[in-house]
Design a protein around this motif. Structure first.
Motif, short mmCIF file in Angstrom:
data_model
loop_
_atom_site.label_atom_id
_atom_site.label_comp_id
_atom_site.label_asym_id
_atom_site.label_seq_id
_atom_site.Cartn_x
_atom_site.Cartn_y
_atom_site.Cartn_z
N VAL A 63 93.05 18.21 47.22
CA VAL A 63 91.78 18.53 47.32
C VAL A 63 90.83 17.24 47.40
O VAL A 63 90.85 16.49 46.72
CB VAL A 63 91.49 19.49 46.38
N GLY A 64 90.03 17.29 48.02
CA GLY A 64 88.81 16.47 48.16
C GLY A 64 89.02 15.58 49.57
O GLY A 64 90.03 15.39 50.01
N THR A 65 87.71 15.03 50.08
CA THR A 65 87.83 14.47 51.44
C THR A 65 88.49 13.13 51.36
O THR A 65 89.41 13.11 52.38
CB THR A 65 86.27 14.30 51.58
N VAL A 82 94.67 21.16 57.77
CA VAL A 82 93.52 21.01 56.96
C VAL A 82 92.68 21.99 56.92
O VAL A 82 92.20 22.15 57.89
CB VAL A 82 92.91 19.45 56.89
N LEU A 83 92.37 22.25 55.69
CA LEU A 83 91.15 23.45 55.48
C LEU A 83 89.93 22.79 54.92
O LEU A 83 89.98 22.14 54.11
CB LEU A 83 91.79 24.64 54.62
N GLU A 84 88.91 23.14 55.69
CA GLU A 84 87.57 22.91 55.13
C GLU A 84 86.95 24.04 54.30
O GLU A 84 86.98 25.11 54.85
CB GLU A 84 86.61 22.17 56.15
N GLY A 87 82.42 22.11 52.25
CA GLY A 87 82.31 20.80 52.41
C GLY A 87 83.40 19.79 51.77
O GLY A 87 83.20 18.77 51.72
N THR A 88 84.50 20.48 51.28
CA THR A 88 85.50 19.47 50.95
C THR A 88 86.69 19.81 51.53
O THR A 88 86.90 20.93 52.28
CB THR A 88 85.59 19.63 49.31
N HIS A 89 87.79 19.11 51.58
CA HIS A 89 88.95 19.44 52.21
C HIS A 89 90.11 19.79 51.38
O HIS A 89 90.16 19.34 50.06
CB HIS A 89 89.40 18.18 52.91
N HIS A 90 90.87 20.60 51.86
CA HIS A 90 92.25 21.13 51.19
C HIS A 90 93.51 21.14 51.95
O HIS A 90 93.47 21.45 53.24
CB HIS A 90 92.13 22.55 50.47
#
Length: 97
Positions: A63-65, A82-84, A87-90
């Motif tokens: 988790v986190g950009t 990748v899932l957004e 505003g962050t990525h997972h």
């Protein structure tokens, strides 16, 4: 970044997150992602240690950009998977042996 490693009967479970997302909840529509201290809390490490952990992982949650970008750059995760969320990525990694 923060890394938490756990040995499980199925193999090594690795949780990686950017420092600034620990303890936060991200929500978008029906999706909710909480980056808990219990699951993601661990050692603050540099990128080479993250790469080492991901290389040994059977399963990883990222988790986190920046953490997800690193996983993509190093070939652990395909950008298309990748899932957004808010505003962050997972991303998740599952290595089949």
């Amino acid at each position: 970044m923060i890394v938490n490693e756990r040995e499980t009967p199925e193999g090594l479970l690795v949780a990686v997150c950017d420092d600034d997302v620990l303890g936060r909840t991200f929500e978008e529509g029906e999706l909710s992602l909480t980056v808990t201290e219990e699951f993601y809390g661990g050692d603050e490490v540099d990128e080479s240690a993250v790469i080492d952990s991901l290389a040994r992982a059977t399963v990883a949650n990222i988790v986190g950009t920046r953490a997800v970008e690193l996983a993509i750059e190093e070939g652990f995760v395909d950008e298309a998977n990748v899932l957004e969320v808010d505003g962050t990525h997972h991303a998740q990694l599952l290595r089949m042996h």
